[in-house]
Design an enzyme around this catalytic site. Structure first.
Site, PDB file in Angstrom:
ATOM      1  N   LYS A 138       0.852  -1.190   0.000  1.00 30.54           N
ATOM      2  CA  LYS A 138       0.000   0.000   0.000  1.00 30.54           C
ATOM      3  C   LYS A 138       0.886   1.238   0.000  1.00 30.54           C
ATOM      4  CE  LYS A 138      -3.554  -2.495   2.593  1.00 30.54           C
ATOM      5  NZ  LYS A 138      -4.281  -2.602   3.879  1.00 30.54           N
TER       6      LYS A 138
ATOM      7  N   LYS B  16      -4.478   6.307   2.993  1.00 27.30           N
ATOM      8  CA  LYS B  16      -4.882   6.072   4.384  1.00 27.30           C
ATOM      9  C   LYS B  16      -3.675   5.968   5.298  1.00 27.30           C
ATOM     10  CE  LYS B  16      -3.756   1.529   4.775  1.00 27.30           C
ATOM     11  NZ  LYS B  16      -3.140   0.798   5.891  1.00 27.30           N
TER      12      LYS B  16
ATOM     13  N   ARG C  79       1.331   0.592  12.249  1.00 22.72           N
ATOM     14  CA  ARG C  79       2.652   1.219  12.323  1.00 22.72           C
ATOM     15  C   ARG C  79       2.580   2.704  11.966  1.00 22.72           C
ATOM     16  NH1 ARG C  79       4.147  -3.876  10.072  1.00 22.72           N
ATOM     17  NH2 ARG C  79       4.153  -3.052   7.962  1.00 22.72           N
ATOM     18  N   ASN C  80       1.663   3.049  11.069  1.00 23.45           N
ATOM     19  CA  ASN C  80       1.533   4.454  10.680  1.00 23.45           C
ATOM     20  C   ASN C  80       0.936   5.289  11.807  1.00 23.45           C
ATOM     21  OD1 ASN C  80       2.304   4.485   7.670  1.00 23.45           O
ATOM     22  ND2 ASN C  80       0.924   2.744   7.828  1.00 23.45           N
TER      23      ASN C  80
END
Length: 333
Positions: free
Chosen positions: A108, A191, A255-256
């Site tokens: 992604k 996102k 993680r983001n």
């Protein structure tokens, strides 16, 4: 027996390992390619990815390898290498990819150097492959443990798409078919950037109302960019758009979002990244998302603010104040 009985998985991080586990549970024979020797050895000897997905017992139907040539006989490929490394990995696989081989893109992100989506990277490296995109609200640990998960599988060829769904789907892992690859890719890439923003808000203690505003206004940004690139609005309202956005922006398991949380609490980006072995895709994708939006005349103020923070051009407090000082406008603008 499935039309795609043997599945090759390129990339043995947490998500690649989880997808390998899912394919094995669906009854497929799985070959998992790892760049790292210690990961492949652990999967083959301990049936566990001790580095990226510890404490999950893996199926014995998964065979790990560090030789990408071992995937040459696979009926379909899941490409799960990080977005910024996908081109190099696919170039290495090119000699073993036969014409018409389905390659499902599971990373992604947007390639920073070229602003290319993953389907474009595939087209440029293995033009004879048949592209598909798998994206949606799915944490690796949930998927690997067999918790109910639903995702989008986008493929322009509906016959191939349905066959891939039959090969990968189980009662616990439910892919839904779409034909809009651009929408699926944009949803997954944007996102991640928005999740960093939501994490920053959470880390600064701005409250749940601000969090909800970031998700909804962020979704508007995602949709505007996707439509400018030719996507269908309905795709963004589905699993690979809104669904993935809500999940990733709502849990520090992402993680983001956890990166944003740390930034909001005053930790430097260098310190955050130096303590991570796994990839945080939103950090690399943020400048690409912003530049892509600029080239198409799309306003994405939240993504721009996140990018300014990541680039060190704005402090967290200054970026927040800049967003809050924007002119009032129509909600649909």
């Amino acid at each position: 027996m499935s039309e795609y009985q043997s599945i090759g998985v390129i990339g043995a991080g947490a998500w690649g390992t989880a997808l390998a586990q899912t394919a094995a549970k669906a009854g497929r024979d799985v070959t998992l390619w790892s760049f790292e020797n210690d990961v492949a050895e652990a999967v083959n000897t301990k049936h566990e990815n001790t580095i990226y997905l510890p404490d999950v017992a893996l199926s014995t139907a998964i065979v790990a390898t560090t030789s990408i040539s071992d995937l040459d006989a696979c009926d379909a490929i899941l490409a799960v290498a990080p977005a910024q490394h996908l081109r190099r990995v696919l170039e290495g696989f090119l000699p073993y990819a036969r014409p018409g081989l389905p390659i499902v893109l599971c990373a992604k992100g947007i390639e920073q150097s070229s602003l290319s989506m993953m389907t474009q990277v595939l087209k440029e490296t293995i033009p004879a492959a048949l592209p598909a995109v798998l994206s949606g609200p799915s944490f690796a640990i949930d998927t690997a443990q067999g918790l109910p998960t639903a995702v989008t599988l986008a493929c322009a060829d509906e016959t191939v798409g349905n066959a891939l769904i039959e090969a990968l789907g189980t009662s616990r892992f439910r892919p839904y078919l779409a034909t809009d690859l651009i929408g699926a890719e944009i949803g997954g890439a944007v996102k991640n950037v928005l999740a960093i923003g939501c994490g920053i808000s959470e880390g600064k203690g701005l409250g749940k109302s601000a969090h909800a505003a970031l998700i909804s206004r962020g979704f508007a940004e995602m949709t505007r960019l996707a439509l400018a690139l030719g996507a269908q609005r309905e795709t963004l309202a589905g699993l690979c758009g809104l669904g993935d956005l809500v999940l990733t922006c709502s849990s520090p398991q992402s993680r983001n979002m956890s990166c944003g949380l740390a930034l909001g609490r005053g930790v430097s980006l260098d310190d955050i990244m130096s303590g991570r072995r796994a990839v945080t895709e939103g950090v690399a994708s943020a400048p690409a998302v912003v530049e892509l939006a600029r080239r198409h005349g799309v306003e994405m103020p939240i993504c721009e603010a996140v990018n300014e923070i990541l680039a060190g051009r704005a402090s967290v407090d200054d970026a927040i104040e800049t967003l809050l000082a924007r002119p009032f406008t129509l909600e649909t603008a």
